[in-house]
Design an enzyme around this catalytic site. Structure first.
Site, PDB file in Angstrom:
ATOM      1  N   TYR A 140      75.748  15.605  24.867  1.00 53.09           N
ATOM      2  CA  TYR A 140      74.559  16.348  24.455  1.00 53.09           C
ATOM      3  C   TYR A 140      73.369  15.398  24.412  1.00 53.09           C
ATOM      4  O   TYR A 140      72.777  15.144  23.360  1.00 53.09           O
ATOM      5  CB  TYR A 140      74.832  16.979  23.095  1.00 53.09           C
ATOM      6  CG  TYR A 140      73.792  17.958  22.597  1.00 53.09           C
ATOM      7  CD1 TYR A 140      73.064  18.749  23.475  1.00 53.09           C
ATOM      8  CD2 TYR A 140      73.565  18.107  21.238  1.00 53.09           C
ATOM      9  CE1 TYR A 140      72.119  19.652  23.007  1.00 53.09           C
ATOM     10  CE2 TYR A 140      72.631  19.003  20.750  1.00 53.09           C
ATOM     11  CZ  TYR A 140      71.903  19.775  21.634  1.00 53.09           C
ATOM     12  OH  TYR A 140      70.972  20.659  21.166  1.00 53.09           O
ATOM     13  N   SER A 141      73.054  14.822  25.570  1.00 49.85           N
ATOM     14  CA  SER A 141      71.919  13.914  25.702  1.00 49.85           C
ATOM     15  C   SER A 141      71.532  13.851  27.167  1.00 49.85           C
ATOM     16  O   SER A 141      72.239  14.366  28.036  1.00 49.85           O
ATOM     17  CB  SER A 141      72.270  12.517  25.170  1.00 49.85           C
ATOM     18  OG  SER A 141      73.425  12.001  25.805  1.00 49.85           O
ATOM     19  N   LEU A 175      82.371  -2.572  21.042  1.00 45.73           N
ATOM     20  CA  LEU A 175      81.161  -1.761  21.189  1.00 45.73           C
ATOM     21  C   LEU A 175      81.061  -0.785  20.030  1.00 45.73           C
ATOM     22  O   LEU A 175      82.025  -0.059  19.738  1.00 45.73           O
ATOM     23  CB  LEU A 175      81.206  -0.983  22.514  1.00 45.73           C
ATOM     24  CG  LEU A 175      80.109   0.068  22.749  1.00 45.73           C
ATOM     25  CD1 LEU A 175      78.749  -0.604  22.911  1.00 45.73           C
ATOM     26  CD2 LEU A 175      80.430   0.926  23.974  1.00 45.73           C
ATOM     27  N   ASP A 177      78.980   2.571  18.609  1.00 38.18           N
ATOM     28  CA  ASP A 177      78.147   3.686  19.059  1.00 38.18           C
ATOM     29  C   ASP A 177      77.700   4.464  17.828  1.00 38.18           C
ATOM     30  O   ASP A 177      78.507   5.157  17.187  1.00 38.18           O
ATOM     31  CB  ASP A 177      78.947   4.576  20.015  1.00 38.18           C
ATOM     32  CG  ASP A 177      78.130   5.718  20.596  1.00 38.18           C
ATOM     33  OD1 ASP A 177      76.991   5.925  20.157  1.00 38.18           O
ATOM     34  OD2 ASP A 177      78.645   6.421  21.490  1.00 38.18           O
ATOM     35  N   GLY A 181      78.506  11.482  18.738  1.00 41.24           N
ATOM     36  CA  GLY A 181      78.754  12.843  19.195  1.00 41.24           C
ATOM     37  C   GLY A 181      80.229  13.140  19.340  1.00 41.24           C
ATOM     38  O   GLY A 181      81.040  12.850  18.454  1.00 41.24           O
ATOM     39  N   SER A 203      78.690  14.846  11.771  1.00 38.21           N
ATOM     40  CA  SER A 203      79.159  16.200  12.037  1.00 38.21           C
ATOM     41  C   SER A 203      80.679  16.250  11.974  1.00 38.21           C
ATOM     42  O   SER A 203      81.373  15.616  12.773  1.00 38.21           O
ATOM     43  CB  SER A 203      78.687  16.661  13.426  1.00 38.21           C
ATOM     44  OG  SER A 203      79.383  17.833  13.824  1.00 38.21           O
ATOM     45  N   LYS A 204      81.208  17.017  11.033  1.00 37.81           N
ATOM     46  CA  LYS A 204      82.664  17.132  10.887  1.00 37.81           C
ATOM     47  C   LYS A 204      83.300  17.707  12.147  1.00 37.81           C
ATOM     48  O   LYS A 204      84.371  17.262  12.572  1.00 37.81           O
ATOM     49  CB  LYS A 204      82.999  18.007   9.679  1.00 37.81           C
ATOM     50  CG  LYS A 204      82.643  17.388   8.341  1.00 37.81           C
ATOM     51  CD  LYS A 204      83.025  18.297   7.185  1.00 37.81           C
ATOM     52  CE  LYS A 204      82.670  17.671   5.846  1.00 37.81           C
ATOM     53  NZ  LYS A 204      83.028  18.566   4.706  1.00 37.81           N
ATOM     54  N   GLU A 205      82.647  18.702  12.727  1.00 41.04           N
ATOM     55  CA  GLU A 205      83.219  19.339  13.911  1.00 41.04           C
ATOM     56  C   GLU A 205      83.228  18.369  15.089  1.00 41.04           C
ATOM     57  O   GLU A 205      84.187  18.333  15.870  1.00 41.04           O
ATOM     58  CB  GLU A 205      82.443  20.609  14.258  1.00 41.04           C
ATOM     59  CG  GLU A 205      82.537  21.672  13.181  1.00 41.04           C
ATOM     60  CD  GLU A 205      82.581  23.077  13.753  1.00 41.04           C
ATOM     61  OE1 GLU A 205      82.808  23.238  14.959  1.00 41.04           O
ATOM     62  OE2 GLU A 205      82.393  24.019  12.966  1.00 41.04           O
ATOM     63  N   CYS A 362      61.724  22.427  25.731  1.00 41.78           N
ATOM     64  CA  CYS A 362      61.904  20.981  25.843  1.00 41.78           C
ATOM     65  C   CYS A 362      61.785  20.528  27.295  1.00 41.78           C
ATOM     66  O   CYS A 362      61.190  19.477  27.575  1.00 41.78           O
ATOM     67  CB  CYS A 362      63.253  20.573  25.262  1.00 41.78           C
ATOM     68  SG  CYS A 362      63.316  20.616  23.456  1.00 41.78           S
TER      69      CYS A 362
END
Length: 396
Positions: A140-141, A175, A177, A181, A203-205, A362
C-alpha cells in the site's frame, strides 16, 4: 448563491480551457463550459451543496459528493484535476470551519495513544477490503514503473528491488522496517537478499496477516513482525527503511522520529525514507485529514533534510517518484471500481464515494498538484565506502 457558483466555475474553465465540462443546478439550469462535448457533468442537487463549497472549500465539495448532493457523471479524473486549481485549493474558509479543523487537528495529534487511534481508523478496515484493490503482495505505497504498461504486481516488486539496491543490501545484514504494513518489503528482502528483518506496525490486522505471510514464505526466524509504535522498537541494525509511514508521524514528531532512525541504525549504516512530501510547507487537505488520514501531515523536503542534518543523518541521494505514484493510484482506482459493488456490501455507498474521491483525488494531486513522492537515501554519519555511482541501482 447560484450566480456566485457560476462565476467560480467560469473562472475555473478559464484556468483550464482544455477541460470541457457541463454543469446542472438544482433548479434544472444546464450549461456547458469550454465546449459542447463535456468530459464530465457536475450536478448540484441542492442550494446547500453550493453553499457548503464556499464555507468549507474542498472539504465542503467532498462532503457533499459523499452525501450524494453533488453528482459526477463522466471522467472522474478530470474533475479532480479541476479541483487542483488554486481557486479551489486556497479558498477562504469560514471561521466556523477553521475552528472545527483546529479542533480536529488537536484531537488527532500523534501521541502514542493518538497514533494507535489514527492508524486503526485507516488500516483496520479489514484485510478483505484492501485485498480488493491492492496487488498480491498487499503493498500500500507507491510502486516503481519501468514502463507505464507494467502490471501493479510487477511495479511493486520493482519498487522493492529498487530500494534493496539503493540500500546496497548484502546477505546476512539486518534490516528494520518502520511501518512495515503487511510485510511486503521484509519478505522480499529476506527471500531475495538473505537479510534478517524486523518490522513494526500499529495495525492489528496488518500484523496478524503479515506474520501469517512470513510463515507461508518459510521465513520464520528470518523476519519478525512487531505490533509496536516506532517509539517502542529497540536494537541496532545494518540498514533502515520506512515506506509510506513518515506521513503519519505528524509535524511535531518529525525530530523524534528522526532521532529514532539514528538510534536504530548502526554508525555508517544506510537508510531509506520513502515518503510523500512537498517542496514548500502548506496546510494539508482538510477532507483527507478528517476522513482518510487523521493525524497525517505531508512534510516539506527542506524540513526533512534540515532535521536529518541536525541529527547527524547525511542525505546521499534524493529521487522524486511523483508520476510513479500517480500511475499506482490509477491502478488502485481501476481495481477499486471493478469491486465497487462488493465494497458497497462491505460498507455502504457513502464509503465507496469517499474512497473513489480519495484515490482519484490523490492521483490528480501527484499529476497536477503539490504532492511529491521522495525516496531519500541517507547514512548515519559519513560513510566513505558507499558506491561512488548509481550503477549498482540500475544494473540489468
Amino acid at each position: 448563491m447560484k450566480e456566485t457558483l457560476r462565476r467560480l466555475l467560469e473562472a475555473l474553465s478559464r484556468s483550464l480551457p482544455e477541460i470541457p465540462f457541463a454543469v446542472q443546478f438544482w433548479d434544472g439550469e444546464h450549461f456547458n463550459l469550454n465546449g459542447d462535448e463535456p468530459a464530465f457533468t457536475l450536478r448540484f442537487s441542492t442550494k446547500e451543496s453550493a453553499r457548503s463549497i464556499f464555507q468549507k472549500g474542498t472539504l465542503g465539495f467532498a462532503e457533499e459528493y459523499m452525501n450524494g448532493n453533488i453528482m459526477i457523471e463522466g471522467d472522474f479524473g478530470e474533475v479532480m484535476r479541476l479541483g487542483m486549481d488554486p481557486l479551489i485549493q486556497y479558498m477562504k474558509l469560514s471561521l466556523g470551519t477553521r475552528l472545527a479543523l483546529l479542533t480536529q487537528h488537536i484531537k488527532s495529534l500523534n501521541t502514542p495513544r493518538g497514533s494507535r487511534r489514527n492508524i486503526t481508523h485507516h488500516y483496520d478496515k479489514g484485510n478483505d477490503f484492501y485485498q480488493t484493490f491492492l496487488d498480491e503482495s498487499l503493498t500500500y505505497s507507491c510502486a516503481y514503473f519501468h514502463v507505464p504498461e507494467n502490471t501493479l504486481e510487477e511495479a511493486q516488486a520493482q519498487k522493492y528491488e529498487h530500494i534493496c539496491r539503493k540500500l546496497d543490501l548484502r546477505e546476512g545484514e539486518t534490516l528494520v522496517d518502520i511501518g512495515c504494513g503487511w510485510g511486503g518489503m521484509l519478505i522480499y528482502a529476506a527471500s531475495r537478499y538473505g537479510i534478517k528483518g524486523t518490522g513494526c506496525s500499529l495495525s492489528k490486522e496488518q500484523v496478524e496477516l503479515a506474520r501469517k505471510r512470513v510463515e507461508e514464505a518459510g521465513l520464520e526466524g528470518k523476519v519478525e513482525i512487531l505490533l509496536k509504535d516506532y517509539r517502542e522498537v529497540e536494537g541496532t541494525f545494518d540498514k533502515f527503511v520506512s515506506i509510506g509511514m513518515f506521513e503519519h508521524v505528524g509535524k511535531g514528531f518529525i525530530p523524534l522520529f528522526t532521532e529514532k532512525m539514528k538510534a536504530l541504525l548502526k554508525p555508517g549504516g544506510a537508510g531509506l525514507l520513502h515518503t510523500i512530501g512537498k517542496e514548500q510547507a502548506s496546510p494539508g487537505d482538510p477532507w483527507v485529514m478528517k476522513y482518510i488520514f487523521p493525524g497525517g501531515y505531508i512534510p516539506n523536503l527542506p524540513t526533512i533534510v534540515e532535521v536529518m542534518g541536525k541529527k547527524g543523518l547525511v542525505p546521499q541521494d534524493i529521487e522524486n517518484l511523483r508520476l510513479h505514484y500517480a500511475l499506482t493510484l490509477d491502478k488502485w482506482a481501476e481495481r477499486f471500481e471493478r469491486k465497487a459493488d462488493q465494497i458497497k456490501e462491505m460498507f455502504d455507498e457513502k464509503f465507496v464515494r469517499m474512497w473513489r474521491l480519495y484515490l482519484n483525488g490523490c492521483a490528480a494531486a501527484f499529476r497536477a498538484g503539490e504532492l511529491r513522492l521522495y525516496q531519500i537515501l541517507f547514512t548515519n554519519g559519513l560513510n566513505n565506502n558507499y558506491p561512488l555511482t548509481r550503477s549498482h541501482v540500475y544494473r540489468s
